[in-house]
Write an enzyme that holds these catalytic residues in place. Structure first.
Site, PDB file in Angstrom:
ATOM      1  N   ARG A   1       0.864  -1.174   0.000  1.00 24.08           N
ATOM      2  CA  ARG A   1       0.000   0.000   0.000  1.00 24.08           C
ATOM      3  C   ARG A   1       0.905   1.229   0.000  1.00 24.08           C
ATOM      4  O   ARG A   1       2.016   1.202   0.515  1.00 24.08           O
ATOM      5  CB  ARG A   1      -0.903   0.019   1.224  1.00 24.08           C
ATOM      6  CG  ARG A   1      -1.833  -1.189   1.356  1.00 24.08           C
ATOM      7  CD  ARG A   1      -2.610  -1.112   2.656  1.00 24.08           C
ATOM      8  NE  ARG A   1      -3.545  -2.238   2.795  1.00 24.08           N
ATOM      9  CZ  ARG A   1      -3.268  -3.369   3.451  1.00 24.08           C
ATOM     10  NH1 ARG A   1      -2.071  -3.513   4.014  1.00 24.08           N
ATOM     11  NH2 ARG A   1      -4.161  -4.329   3.537  1.00 24.08           N
TER      12      ARG A   1
ATOM     13  N   LYS B   1      -2.098  -2.588   8.026  1.00 27.08           N
ATOM     14  CA  LYS B   1      -3.301  -2.127   8.706  1.00 27.08           C
ATOM     15  C   LYS B   1      -3.463  -2.840  10.039  1.00 27.08           C
ATOM     16  O   LYS B   1      -3.182  -4.030  10.155  1.00 27.08           O
ATOM     17  CB  LYS B   1      -4.536  -2.380   7.834  1.00 27.08           C
ATOM     18  CG  LYS B   1      -4.657  -1.434   6.645  1.00 27.08           C
ATOM     19  CD  LYS B   1      -5.978  -1.634   5.930  1.00 27.08           C
ATOM     20  CE  LYS B   1      -6.178  -0.613   4.819  1.00 27.08           C
ATOM     21  NZ  LYS B   1      -7.473  -0.788   4.140  1.00 27.08           N
TER      22      LYS B   1
ATOM     23  N   HIS C   1      -2.443   2.288  -6.275  1.00 29.34           N
ATOM     24  CA  HIS C   1      -3.137   1.032  -6.010  1.00 29.34           C
ATOM     25  C   HIS C   1      -3.233   0.168  -7.267  1.00 29.34           C
ATOM     26  O   HIS C   1      -3.385  -1.050  -7.178  1.00 29.34           O
ATOM     27  CB  HIS C   1      -4.534   1.297  -5.451  1.00 29.34           C
ATOM     28  CG  HIS C   1      -5.073   0.171  -4.640  1.00 29.34           C
ATOM     29  ND1 HIS C   1      -4.706  -0.046  -3.322  1.00 29.34           N
ATOM     30  CD2 HIS C   1      -5.922  -0.830  -4.961  1.00 29.34           C
ATOM     31  CE1 HIS C   1      -5.329  -1.123  -2.870  1.00 29.34           C
ATOM     32  NE2 HIS C   1      -6.064  -1.613  -3.838  1.00 29.34           N
TER      33      HIS C   1
ATOM     34  N   ARG D   1      -0.429  -2.129  -7.059  1.00 25.88           N
ATOM     35  CA  ARG D   1      -0.704  -3.186  -6.067  1.00 25.88           C
ATOM     36  C   ARG D   1      -1.586  -4.264  -6.690  1.00 25.88           C
ATOM     37  O   ARG D   1      -1.347  -5.462  -6.524  1.00 25.88           O
ATOM     38  CB  ARG D   1      -1.379  -2.567  -4.851  1.00 25.88           C
ATOM     39  CG  ARG D   1      -1.792  -3.558  -3.760  1.00 25.88           C
ATOM     40  CD  ARG D   1      -2.215  -2.748  -2.532  1.00 25.88           C
ATOM     41  NE  ARG D   1      -2.993  -3.511  -1.567  1.00 25.88           N
ATOM     42  CZ  ARG D   1      -2.465  -4.287  -0.614  1.00 25.88           C
ATOM     43  NH1 ARG D   1      -1.158  -4.412  -0.527  1.00 25.88           N
ATOM     44  NH2 ARG D   1      -3.251  -4.908   0.248  1.00 25.88           N
TER      45      ARG D   1
ATOM     46  N   HIS E   1      -3.933  -9.019   3.642  1.00 22.55           N
ATOM     47  CA  HIS E   1      -5.383  -9.026   3.843  1.00 22.55           C
ATOM     48  C   HIS E   1      -5.747  -9.973   4.974  1.00 22.55           C
ATOM     49  O   HIS E   1      -5.223 -11.086   5.055  1.00 22.55           O
ATOM     50  CB  HIS E   1      -6.106  -9.482   2.572  1.00 22.55           C
ATOM     51  CG  HIS E   1      -6.065  -8.479   1.470  1.00 22.55           C
ATOM     52  ND1 HIS E   1      -6.236  -8.810   0.146  1.00 22.55           N
ATOM     53  CD2 HIS E   1      -5.870  -7.140   1.497  1.00 22.55           C
ATOM     54  CE1 HIS E   1      -6.145  -7.719  -0.594  1.00 22.55           C
ATOM     55  NE2 HIS E   1      -5.934  -6.702   0.202  1.00 22.55           N
TER      56      HIS E   1
ATOM     57  N   TYR F   1      -9.264  -8.130  -5.464  1.00 20.91           N
ATOM     58  CA  TYR F   1      -8.104  -7.546  -6.112  1.00 20.91           C
ATOM     59  C   TYR F   1      -7.485  -8.434  -7.170  1.00 20.91           C
ATOM     60  O   TYR F   1      -6.525  -8.045  -7.817  1.00 20.91           O
ATOM     61  CB  TYR F   1      -7.041  -7.215  -5.056  1.00 20.91           C
ATOM     62  CG  TYR F   1      -7.404  -6.054  -4.180  1.00 20.91           C
ATOM     63  CD1 TYR F   1      -7.218  -4.756  -4.620  1.00 20.91           C
ATOM     64  CD2 TYR F   1      -7.947  -6.251  -2.922  1.00 20.91           C
ATOM     65  CE1 TYR F   1      -7.548  -3.680  -3.821  1.00 20.91           C
ATOM     66  CE2 TYR F   1      -8.280  -5.181  -2.110  1.00 20.91           C
ATOM     67  CZ  TYR F   1      -8.079  -3.896  -2.566  1.00 20.91           C
ATOM     68  OH  TYR F   1      -8.406  -2.831  -1.777  1.00 20.91           O
TER      69      TYR F   1
END
Length: 307
Positions: free
Chosen positions: A152, A176, A248, A251, A274, A283
């Protein structure tokens, strides 16, 4: 309500360790919710609104108002998630006994495949960034890492040199929710990073501090996410690629090329960081022609009968 929102945002920052981007987004969503309650629903001063003034109808009306204002489905869903989280927190701390947002349905999301670049387009983009001056070396290393690791943009700009092992070609990433993962990258990215590291001091010593950020702006400070977007825009234009390529996109290109090369979704999930496999499936995709080719080669009834 204002005090509850402040406590919740502090909880997200200190205990949940959410990213600065998520914290800003949730703060904006909850401010908008409070403004809606004050102006459109309860007709009360913002400071007088209490958490127990909010019922499911208020939450549903807020989402409906977002839709009327032309706010996209994804932003509506994020806003509802922020409101749900706020009242879930209120229930845990004993301010409320029930979450008024728990029964409100999440707006249905559009299903479209994010754009990705083909291998030839990636090479054209990287070639556009090649140069021997310090900032060109930085830009090539930045683009190589985005494509080679699928980071990211916030993870990329947050890297310090001690997070990288150029010899083993791995990077330690804080993703995250404060989750840490190790991601490998290839030899071209390692070479580009090494070339950038050779001239890093020529920019960095103009603005020293305790950290050693990998990617610097021209003043010597840590590069920001907006600057990454501007850098990418410049090389997309120079390479004459179609517009709409953003960080992105690289990515997603990383994940798509892994999938096309035979990687399984679980591996891609781990590399992308994730928490849910369903997120990874958003994705990644396989082109229709590749699916048809596999089907024709594999299924007995798809093969032409011998003459």
């Amino acid at each position: 309500m204002r005090a509850l929102i402040d406590r919740y945002l502090e909880h997200l920052e200190d205990e949940r360790v959410v990213s600065a981007h998520t914290l800003r987004a949730y703060g904006s969503d909850l401010d908008r919710f409070l403004q809606f309650l004050a102006s459109d629903f309860l007709n009360l001063d913002r400071q007088r609104i209490r958490p127990d003034d909010v019922d499911p109808l208020a939450v549903r009306s807020f989402i409906a108002a977002l839709s009327r204002d032309g706010v996209g489905k994804r932003t509506q869903a994020r806003s509802l998630s922020a409101v749900r989280g706020l009242f879930r927190f209120a229930c845990r701390e004993g301010t409320l006994t029930a979450n008024p947002a728990s029964a409100v349905r999440t707006p249905k999301q559009p299903h479209h495949l994010p754009r990705h670049l083909r291998p030839g387009e990636v090479e054209t983009l990287l070639d556009a960034a090649r140069g021997d001056d310090p900032l060109s070396r930085r830009d090539l290393a930045l683009l190589e890492m985005l494509y080679a690791s699928g980071l990211r943009v916030g993870e990329l700009t947050g890297l310090d040199w001690h997070d990288l092992d150029l010899e083993a070609r791995t990077v330690r990433v804080l993703g995250k929710g404060g989750k840490e993962r190790m991601v490998p990258f290839g030899r071209p990215a390692a070479l580009a990073l090494g070339a950038w590291q050779e001239v890093w001091d020529t920019i960095r010593r103009e603005c020293p501090d305790a950290d050693e950020p990998v990617f610097l702006n021209y003043r010597g400070g840590r590069l920001g996410a907006r600057s990454v977007r501007r850098i990418l825009d410049r090389y997309v234009d120079k390479a004459s690629l179609a517009s709409g390529v953003h960080p992105h996109t690289l990515r997603h290109t990383f994940a798509t090329h892994l999938l096309e090369g035979g990687a399984d979704l679980r591996t891609i999930q781990e590399l992308l960081g994730h928490s849910s496999l369903s997120t990874t499936q958003r994705y990644t995709h396989v082109e229709i022609e590749r699916l048809l080719q596999i089907y024709r080669q594999s299924h007995p009834r798809a093969k032409s009968p011998s003459k």
